[in-house]
Design an enzyme around this catalytic site. Sequence first.
Site, PDB file in Angstrom:
ATOM      1  N   HIS A  15       9.270  -0.447  -6.237  1.00 42.75           N
ATOM      2  CA  HIS A  15       8.386  -0.423  -5.074  1.00 42.75           C
ATOM      3  C   HIS A  15       7.448   0.771  -5.238  1.00 42.75           C
ATOM      4  CE1 HIS A  15      11.023   2.743  -3.384  1.00 42.75           C
ATOM      5  NE2 HIS A  15      11.986   2.018  -3.922  1.00 42.75           N
ATOM      6  N   ALA A  16       6.838   1.241  -4.166  1.00 39.26           N
ATOM      7  CA  ALA A  16       5.796   2.272  -4.264  1.00 39.26           C
ATOM      8  C   ALA A  16       6.271   3.561  -4.936  1.00 39.26           C
ATOM      9  CB  ALA A  16       5.236   2.584  -2.880  1.00 39.26           C
TER      10      ALA A  16
END
Length: 88
Positions: A15-16
């Site tokens: 994810h980020a």
Amino acid sequence: MIEKILTVRNRAGIHARPAALIAQTANKFASEINLERDDATVNAKSIMGVITMAAGYNATLTLKVDGTDEKDAVDAIVKLFESKFEED
């Protein structure tokens, strides 16, 4: 050129935060660093590119590094994956 198969081991996938860690690490090196999944290839120096791979838990990616500091670059990226991006 060095190629290495990597497996996403952290439960949340890439994810980020992990994408940012990959891009920050990749940008420390002069070599060209790419990640491949299925038919998609992205520049590992791009946070957005890495996120768009949608690599979840247990996804397999191919790391391809080509350049003068390729060995050090591969070692640094592999270390991130092995540490589960320090999430678990």
